[in-house]
Scaffold this motif. Sequence first.
Motif, mmCIF file in Angstrom:
data_model
loop_
_atom_site.group_PDB
_atom_site.id
_atom_site.type_symbol
_atom_site.label_atom_id
_atom_site.label_comp_id
_atom_site.label_asym_id
_atom_site.label_seq_id
_atom_site.Cartn_x
_atom_site.Cartn_y
_atom_site.Cartn_z
ATOM 1 N N ALA A 24 48.191 1.184 -16.081
ATOM 2 C CA ALA A 24 47.965 2.303 -15.174
ATOM 3 C C ALA A 24 48.881 3.476 -15.513
ATOM 4 C CB ALA A 24 48.182 1.851 -13.730
ATOM 5 N N LEU A 25 50.127 3.193 -15.871
ATOM 6 C CA LEU A 25 51.056 4.253 -16.271
ATOM 7 C C LEU A 25 50.596 4.916 -17.569
ATOM 8 C CD1 LEU A 25 54.353 2.325 -15.494
ATOM 9 C CD2 LEU A 25 53.619 4.432 -14.359
ATOM 10 N N GLY A 26 50.074 4.102 -18.488
ATOM 11 C CA GLY A 26 49.559 4.645 -19.738
ATOM 12 C C GLY A 26 48.385 5.586 -19.509
ATOM 13 N N LYS A 27 47.550 5.251 -18.552
ATOM 14 C CA LYS A 27 46.398 6.103 -18.231
ATOM 15 C C LYS A 27 46.829 7.436 -17.625
ATOM 16 C CE LYS A 27 43.031 2.380 -17.711
ATOM 17 N NZ LYS A 27 42.159 1.608 -16.791
ATOM 18 N N GLU A 28 48.060 7.486 -17.108
ATOM 19 C CA GLU A 28 48.610 8.740 -16.585
ATOM 20 C C GLU A 28 49.274 9.567 -17.692
ATOM 21 O OE1 GLU A 28 48.432 10.082 -13.564
ATOM 22 O OE2 GLU A 28 47.176 8.420 -12.841
ATOM 23 N N LYS A 29 49.047 9.129 -18.953
ATOM 24 C CA LYS A 29 49.568 9.835 -20.129
ATOM 25 C C LYS A 29 51.093 9.756 -20.224
ATOM 26 C CE LYS A 29 45.329 11.027 -20.932
ATOM 27 N NZ LYS A 29 44.530 10.252 -21.912
ATOM 28 N N LEU A 30 51.683 8.733 -19.633
ATOM 29 C CA LEU A 30 53.111 8.516 -19.762
ATOM 30 C C LEU A 30 53.381 7.653 -20.988
ATOM 31 C CD1 LEU A 30 54.082 7.792 -16.035
ATOM 32 C CD2 LEU A 30 54.347 9.934 -17.307
ATOM 33 N N GLU A 31 54.558 7.810 -21.564
ATOM 34 C CA GLU A 31 54.957 6.981 -22.695
ATOM 35 C C GLU A 31 55.600 5.706 -22.147
ATOM 36 O OE1 GLU A 31 57.859 7.096 -26.624
ATOM 37 O OE2 GLU A 31 57.104 8.984 -25.788
ATOM 38 N N VAL A 32 54.969 4.570 -22.408
ATOM 39 C CA VAL A 32 55.356 3.305 -21.786
ATOM 40 C C VAL A 32 55.717 2.278 -22.849
ATOM 41 C CG1 VAL A 32 54.634 1.453 -20.211
ATOM 42 C CG2 VAL A 32 53.787 3.795 -19.867
ATOM 43 N N GLU A 33 56.766 1.524 -22.585
ATOM 44 C CA GLU A 33 57.127 0.386 -23.414
ATOM 45 C C GLU A 33 57.274 -0.838 -22.516
ATOM 46 O OE1 GLU A 33 60.508 1.260 -25.877
ATOM 47 O OE2 GLU A 33 59.550 3.018 -26.795
ATOM 48 N N VAL A 34 57.025 -2.019 -23.072
ATOM 49 C CA VAL A 34 57.102 -3.268 -22.305
ATOM 50 C C VAL A 34 58.054 -4.216 -23.012
ATOM 51 C CG1 VAL A 34 55.832 -5.267 -21.415
ATOM 52 C CG2 VAL A 34 54.753 -3.005 -21.429
ATOM 53 N N LEU A 35 58.956 -4.811 -22.233
ATOM 54 C CA LEU A 35 59.888 -5.814 -22.750
ATOM 55 C C LEU A 35 59.645 -7.128 -22.024
ATOM 56 C CD1 LEU A 35 62.473 -6.699 -24.318
ATOM 57 C CD2 LEU A 35 63.791 -5.871 -22.341
ATOM 58 N N SER A 36 59.367 -8.191 -22.790
ATOM 59 C CA SER A 36 59.156 -9.505 -22.190
ATOM 60 C C SER A 36 59.681 -10.579 -23.137
ATOM 61 C CB SER A 36 57.672 -9.738 -21.893
ATOM 62 O OG SER A 36 56.929 -9.823 -23.088
ATOM 63 N N PRO A 37 60.018 -11.751 -22.609
ATOM 64 C CA PRO A 37 60.603 -12.801 -23.458
ATOM 65 C C PRO A 37 59.708 -13.279 -24.585
ATOM 66 C CG PRO A 37 61.025 -13.259 -21.143
ATOM 67 C CD PRO A 37 60.062 -12.115 -21.190
ATOM 68 N N ASN A 38 58.375 -13.301 -24.338
ATOM 69 C CA ASN A 38 57.479 -13.931 -25.307
ATOM 70 C C ASN A 38 56.476 -12.986 -25.957
ATOM 71 O OD1 ASN A 38 58.497 -16.635 -24.785
ATOM 72 N ND2 ASN A 38 57.490 -16.441 -22.796
ATOM 73 N N GLY A 39 56.515 -11.731 -25.617
ATOM 74 C CA GLY A 39 55.575 -10.809 -26.230
ATOM 75 C C GLY A 39 54.228 -10.799 -25.521
ATOM 76 N N PRO A 40 53.371 -9.849 -25.863
ATOM 77 C CA PRO A 40 52.116 -9.650 -25.141
ATOM 78 C C PRO A 40 51.040 -10.694 -25.403
ATOM 79 C CG PRO A 40 52.229 -8.168 -27.005
ATOM 80 C CD PRO A 40 53.563 -8.840 -26.928
ATOM 81 N N ASP A 41 51.143 -11.423 -26.503
ATOM 82 C CA ASP A 41 50.086 -12.383 -26.850
ATOM 83 C C ASP A 41 50.291 -13.759 -26.237
ATOM 84 O OD1 ASP A 41 48.707 -10.539 -28.519
ATOM 85 O OD2 ASP A 41 50.179 -10.896 -30.099
ATOM 86 N N GLU A 42 51.407 -13.965 -25.559
ATOM 87 C CA GLU A 42 51.684 -15.267 -24.956
ATOM 88 C C GLU A 42 50.672 -15.542 -23.839
ATOM 89 O OE1 GLU A 42 53.920 -18.839 -24.424
ATOM 90 O OE2 GLU A 42 53.901 -17.326 -26.015
ATOM 91 N N PRO A 43 49.966 -16.709 -23.862
ATOM 92 C CA PRO A 43 48.976 -17.019 -22.818
ATOM 93 C C PRO A 43 49.620 -17.107 -21.436
ATOM 94 C CG PRO A 43 48.762 -18.500 -24.696
ATOM 95 C CD PRO A 43 50.046 -17.753 -24.902
#
Length: 427
Positions: A24-43
């Motif tokens: 949703a933040l990306g759709k507002e044209k904001l520059e967004v980064e995500v930090l998580s322990p396992n990355g985005p592909d983790e089920p």
Amino acid sequence: MPSKRLPDVLVLGAGPAGMAIASALGKEKLEVEVLSPNGPDEPWPNTYGIWGKEVDQLGLQDLLEYRWKNTVSFFGHGSLEEHHYENKATEHSLDYGLFDKKKLHRYWLNECNKSLIKWHEGFAEKITFQKHKSTVITSNGKTYSARLVVDATGYDPVFLKLKSCGPLAVQTCYGIVGSFSKPPLKKGQFVLMDYRNDHLNEEQKKEPPTFLYAMDMGNGKYFLEETSLGLVNPLTMEDLKERLEKRLSYRNISITSMQHEELGLFLPMNMPIPDFKQQVLGYGGAASMVHPASGYLIGNVLRRAPLVAKAISTAMNDKKLSTYHIARKGWESLWPKELIRKKSIYQFGLEKLMRFDEKLLREFFGSFFKLPKTQWYGFLTDTLSLREIVYAMCIMFIRAPWSVKKGLMIMHGKELRMLLRIVLPNI
């Protein structure tokens, strides 16, 4: 050499809440980064249920793996006779669905990638603040900075500070997916709650009540889950497993094959609203968005993300606005006074349900589901306005049996503060 541009938002967590708010933040044209322990592909490990009307309004019905039209609950004692068993059903006449979590995950990942969101792997460990910048330090010493950090790390958030509310009430469950010697429920049926307790001995009937949450998954496969409502001292997995086994044995049903064992979900039901005077914004379970009375979260997370993202985007248009004030704008959007008042009503309801014995609980739910569908559905999904909730609860109170009226009127201490917060949401 020009300095690297500071990202607008760093989201912590890549679960449904993290991906929903990041997208949703990306759709507002904001520059967004995500930090998580396992990355985005983790089920994603958990499954997510949602009412059909909710998912249709969100336009995500194609992401469902199952959808049931025959949705019922049981609040009577029942018996082994099939006709008596069926006559005790409370029909909800409203579709219920279960997301295909792989499709749901892939959908939100694609939505995030459309906005060119950057992904980082690591455990967030520390955070420091400057007037216009927040910096997260990971366990391996890497640093990531942004104008705003959004903590979407779940029910035990990494950085968010929660207000004190005493012991947490926890919903627990034990479930299995498998095949059985005979069908444990009617073909194509979804059972929201089965509170019948004929299978328990007299001592167990005095213990906190549990209910069966069950669904026909087709091709002879069923999901059965013994569930306890929110309790400060929750039942153990052993207790829940024993109750499920007794429930099946009472109906002369045995497990012929087990494909999956749900070893327990510990869902905090009465998490306090976070402290709004902090420079980190929360989202999802971390921000206490779980419904205290029903345990539902996913629909609210998906509905609210665009509204919160819009508020953050608008605040960030003012380049002089500090991180603290941007976070405050986010909190005001996420938790306006009306929603705080509604949460107090839900928490009041949970506090009452935790004190009800098995008989009173069945009578309560029997009365609740006699409300018009729009009212009980809106209450469970948090889609009614404050005025509509108060009206629905007044109607239910008037129509409820005296035992339920008495149970709702007896105050034990915490309920008075919850009711007071409806008038004074900032206490």
